[in-house]
Design an enzyme around this catalytic site. Structure first.
Site, PDB file in Angstrom:
ATOM      1  N   CYS A   1      38.837  35.700  25.328  1.00 14.50           N
ATOM      2  CA  CYS A   1      40.114  35.415  25.975  1.00 14.50           C
ATOM      3  C   CYS A   1      40.068  34.027  26.621  1.00 14.50           C
ATOM      4  CB  CYS A   1      40.363  36.497  27.022  1.00 14.50           C
ATOM      5  SG  CYS A   1      42.028  36.553  27.633  1.00 14.50           S
ATOM      6  N   HIS A   2      41.083  33.226  26.366  1.00 15.79           N
ATOM      7  CA  HIS A   2      41.153  31.889  26.953  1.00 15.79           C
ATOM      8  C   HIS A   2      41.530  31.970  28.427  1.00 15.79           C
ATOM      9  CE1 HIS A   2      41.743  31.009  22.661  1.00 15.79           C
ATOM     10  NE2 HIS A   2      41.255  29.822  22.936  1.00 15.79           N
TER      11      HIS A   2
ATOM     12  N   MET B   1      46.800  39.861  27.489  1.00 17.21           N
ATOM     13  CA  MET B   1      45.554  40.420  28.014  1.00 17.21           C
ATOM     14  C   MET B   1      45.548  40.423  29.534  1.00 17.21           C
ATOM     15  SD  MET B   1      44.126  41.522  25.378  1.00 17.21           S
ATOM     16  CE  MET B   1      42.730  42.163  26.280  1.00 17.21           C
ATOM     17  N   GLU B   2      46.123  39.401  30.131  1.00 22.59           N
ATOM     18  CA  GLU B   2      46.194  39.339  31.591  1.00 22.59           C
ATOM     19  C   GLU B   2      47.088  40.444  32.136  1.00 22.59           C
ATOM     20  OE1 GLU B   2      44.488  35.685  30.156  1.00 22.59           O
ATOM     21  OE2 GLU B   2      46.235  36.794  29.500  1.00 22.59           O
TER      22      GLU B   2
ATOM     23  N   ASP C   1      39.910  54.711  42.479  1.00 23.02           N
ATOM     24  CA  ASP C   1      38.783  54.497  43.385  1.00 23.02           C
ATOM     25  C   ASP C   1      39.121  54.918  44.812  1.00 23.02           C
ATOM     26  OD1 ASP C   1      36.184  53.450  44.222  1.00 23.02           O
ATOM     27  OD2 ASP C   1      37.344  51.824  45.143  1.00 23.02           O
TER      28      ASP C   1
END
Length: 160
Positions: A77-78, A114-115, A129
Site C-alpha cells: 500500500c502506498h 485501503m485506508e 477491545d
C-alpha cells in the site's frame, strides 16, 4: 479472462504498483462494518458507562490513526497524504449492533480504499477491545467498501 492482479510482476513476485505515470486526482473512499454484542455491552457503549471510558470516542480516534498508518500495515500500500478522515457510528438497538463508517479523502495517484477499510476495521476492533470484559462473543462483520471515486477507474458504488 478477468483483470490481472496488479501487485505481482511477470515472475509472480509481490511488487508495489508503479503509480509514477498516473495523474494526481481527487480521490475518496467509504467503508463500513459492524459489531454486534450482548445487551450489557451495548448499553454500556451507547450510554457512555463503559468502565474503560468513552468507547465510541476512543474508537473514532483509533480508526483515524489507523487510516493514517495503513501503508505501514499493508505491505504494498502506498503512503497517502490524507486530507480528510472521518469515522461515524450508527447504533442499531434492536440488533445490539454498532456500524462504523470510515470516509477518507485525498488528492493523489492512488486510491484511498485501503485506508477507509483499515479505519473502519480498527474502529470496530477498538470497540471489541474496550468491551471484551463484558462480552467475549462480540462479532465483527460485513466490512466492505461502499464507494470510491477518482483515478482512472472512476467511480464505484457497491451494488451498481
Amino acid at each position: 479472462m478477468g483483470q490481472a492482479f496488479s501487485h505481482f510482476d511477470d515472475s509472480g513476485n509481490a511488487v508495489m504498483v508503479d503509480v509514477s505515470g498516473k495523474a494526481v486526482t481527487a480521490r475518496a473512499a467509504v467503508a463500513k462494518g459492524f459489531i454486534t454484542m450482548n445487551a450489557q455491552a451495548f448499553q454500556a457503549v451507547t450510554s457512555g458507562s463503559a468502565k474503560k471510558g468513552d468507547v465510541l470516542g476512543t474508537a473514532r480516534i483509533a480508526g483515524i490513526m489507523a487510516a493514517k498508518k495503513t501503508s505501514e500495515l499493508i505491505p504494498m500500500c502506498h503512503p497517502l497524504l490524507i486530507e480528510k478522515c472521518n469515522i461515524d457510528f450508527e447504533q442499531i438497538p434492536n440488533e445490539r449492533k454498532i456500524e462504523a463508517s470510515c470516509t477518507v479523502k485525498t488528492s493523489g495517484k492512488t486510491g484511498a480504499e485501503m485506508e477507509a477499510l483499515t479505519g473502519a476495521t480498527t474502529a470496530l476492533l477498538t470497540i471489541y477491545d474496550m468491551c471484551k470484559a463484558v462480552d467475549r462473543e462480540m462479532v465483527i462483520g460485513d466490512v466492505r467498501l461502499l464507494e470510491k471515486s477518482g483515478g482512472k477507474s472512476g467511480r464505484f458504488v457497491r451494488g451498481e
